[in-house]
Design a protein around this motif. Structure first.
Motif, PDB file in Angstrom:
ATOM      1  N   CYS A 263       0.827  -1.211   0.000  1.00 28.25           N
ATOM      2  CA  CYS A 263       0.000   0.000   0.000  1.00 28.25           C
ATOM      3  C   CYS A 263       0.864   1.265   0.000  1.00 28.25           C
ATOM      4  O   CYS A 263       0.372   2.357  -0.247  1.00 28.25           O
ATOM      5  CB  CYS A 263      -0.924  -0.005   1.204  1.00 28.25           C
ATOM      6  SG  CYS A 263      -0.054  -0.155   2.775  1.00 28.25           S
ATOM      7  N   VAL A 264       2.154   1.105   0.277  1.00 28.37           N
ATOM      8  CA  VAL A 264       3.037   2.280   0.278  1.00 28.37           C
ATOM      9  C   VAL A 264       4.008   2.242  -0.899  1.00 28.37           C
ATOM     10  O   VAL A 264       4.999   2.953  -0.927  1.00 28.37           O
ATOM     11  CB  VAL A 264       3.842   2.383   1.597  1.00 28.37           C
ATOM     12  CG1 VAL A 264       2.905   2.677   2.755  1.00 28.37           C
ATOM     13  CG2 VAL A 264       4.636   1.112   1.849  1.00 28.37           C
ATOM     14  N   THR A 265       3.735   1.370  -1.871  1.00 28.93           N
ATOM     15  CA  THR A 265       4.582   1.270  -3.062  1.00 28.93           C
ATOM     16  C   THR A 265       3.678   1.274  -4.290  1.00 28.93           C
ATOM     17  O   THR A 265       2.496   0.976  -4.199  1.00 28.93           O
ATOM     18  CB  THR A 265       5.379  -0.055  -3.088  1.00 28.93           C
ATOM     19  OG1 THR A 265       4.466  -1.148  -3.287  1.00 28.93           O
ATOM     20  CG2 THR A 265       6.167  -0.275  -1.817  1.00 28.93           C
ATOM     21  N   PRO A 266       4.266   1.609  -5.447  1.00 22.18           N
ATOM     22  CA  PRO A 266       3.513   1.335  -6.675  1.00 22.18           C
ATOM     23  C   PRO A 266       3.452  -0.174  -6.902  1.00 22.18           C
ATOM     24  O   PRO A 266       4.118  -0.935  -6.211  1.00 22.18           O
ATOM     25  CB  PRO A 266       4.331   2.037  -7.766  1.00 22.18           C
ATOM     26  CG  PRO A 266       5.662   2.317  -7.189  1.00 22.18           C
ATOM     27  CD  PRO A 266       5.571   2.208  -5.698  1.00 22.18           C
ATOM     28  N   ARG A 267       2.646  -0.609  -7.875  1.00 20.45           N
ATOM     29  CA  ARG A 267       2.635  -2.024  -8.272  1.00 20.45           C
ATOM     30  C   ARG A 267       3.649  -2.173  -9.385  1.00 20.45           C
ATOM     31  O   ARG A 267       3.433  -1.711 -10.500  1.00 20.45           O
ATOM     32  CB  ARG A 267       1.259  -2.442  -8.807  1.00 20.45           C
ATOM     33  CG  ARG A 267       0.269  -2.826  -7.755  1.00 20.45           C
ATOM     34  CD  ARG A 267      -0.962  -3.472  -8.398  1.00 20.45           C
ATOM     35  NE  ARG A 267      -0.707  -4.855  -8.737  1.00 20.45           N
ATOM     36  CZ  ARG A 267      -0.864  -5.398  -9.941  1.00 20.45           C
ATOM     37  NH1 ARG A 267      -1.284  -4.677 -10.932  1.00 20.45           N
ATOM     38  NH2 ARG A 267      -0.618  -6.671 -10.147  1.00 20.45           N
ATOM     39  N   VAL A 268       4.768  -2.796  -9.073  1.00 20.51           N
ATOM     40  CA  VAL A 268       5.850  -2.835 -10.053  1.00 20.51           C
ATOM     41  C   VAL A 268       6.687  -4.092  -9.856  1.00 20.51           C
ATOM     42  O   VAL A 268       6.810  -4.609  -8.739  1.00 20.51           O
ATOM     43  CB  VAL A 268       6.725  -1.551  -9.937  1.00 20.51           C
ATOM     44  CG1 VAL A 268       7.425  -1.472  -8.594  1.00 20.51           C
ATOM     45  CG2 VAL A 268       7.730  -1.441 -11.082  1.00 20.51           C
TER      46      VAL A 268
END
Ligand SMILES: [Zn+2]
Length: 156
Positions: A133-138
């Motif tokens: 939730c604190v990162t992009p989806r990558v």
């Protein structure tokens, strides 16, 4: 009878697509992707939004800025450049989670803060998935464990 084949040349407009493969076993880790370069002035760097992918499916971004920087003395695991930012939807069935639970930690998803958390079916650690939730989806491939091959197929 024709006198041999003419060399096959591509018009400049055709964008070469590439697939990511595992260096250890040659398995295809992604489908054919269009790669945008962070050094191309016509390319806008992806905006980082928590939980959102950085690129649309089928597109990878070659970044000359690391996705994370360490606040301490030791560099963060993903602090290398250049690095490729991929949409996790482009990963094939050859890719799965590492059995090492320490590398799968995060808040609601995988943070990818402890090193590679994705392995090839041969067991090679091929990259890091961020789905928290604190990162992009990558997905970010490990440079030494993976390679890009040109896609000569007709598949879109
Ligand atoms: Zn492999």
């Amino acid at each position: 009878m024709r006198e041999g084949l003419r060399p096959f040349t591509l018009p400049l407009e055709v964008v070469m697509k590439k697939r990511l493969i595992c260096n250890a076993c040659g398995a295809e880790l992604t489908g054919a992707l269009r790669i945008l370069s962070g050094k191309d002035p016509s390319v806008t760097s992806p905006e980082h939004v928590d939980r959102a992918p950085l690129t649309e499916p089928g597109v990878a971004f070659k970044s000359y800025e690391p996705i994370m920087r360490s606040f301490g003395d030791a560099p963060a695991p993903l602090e290398f450049t250049p690095q490729y930012w991929l949409n996790p939807d482009d990963l094939t069935d050859a890719v799965g989670n590492t059995p090492d639970n320490q590398h799968l930690s995060g808040c609601c998803g995988m943070g990818g803060f402890n090193g590679p958390n994705q392995i090839c079916r041969c067991g090679a650690e091929i990259g890091t998935l961020q789905t928290d939730c604190v990162t992009p989806r990558v997905f970010i491939p490990e440079p030494g464990k993976t390679a890009w091959i040109e896609n000569f197929g007709t598949e879109e």
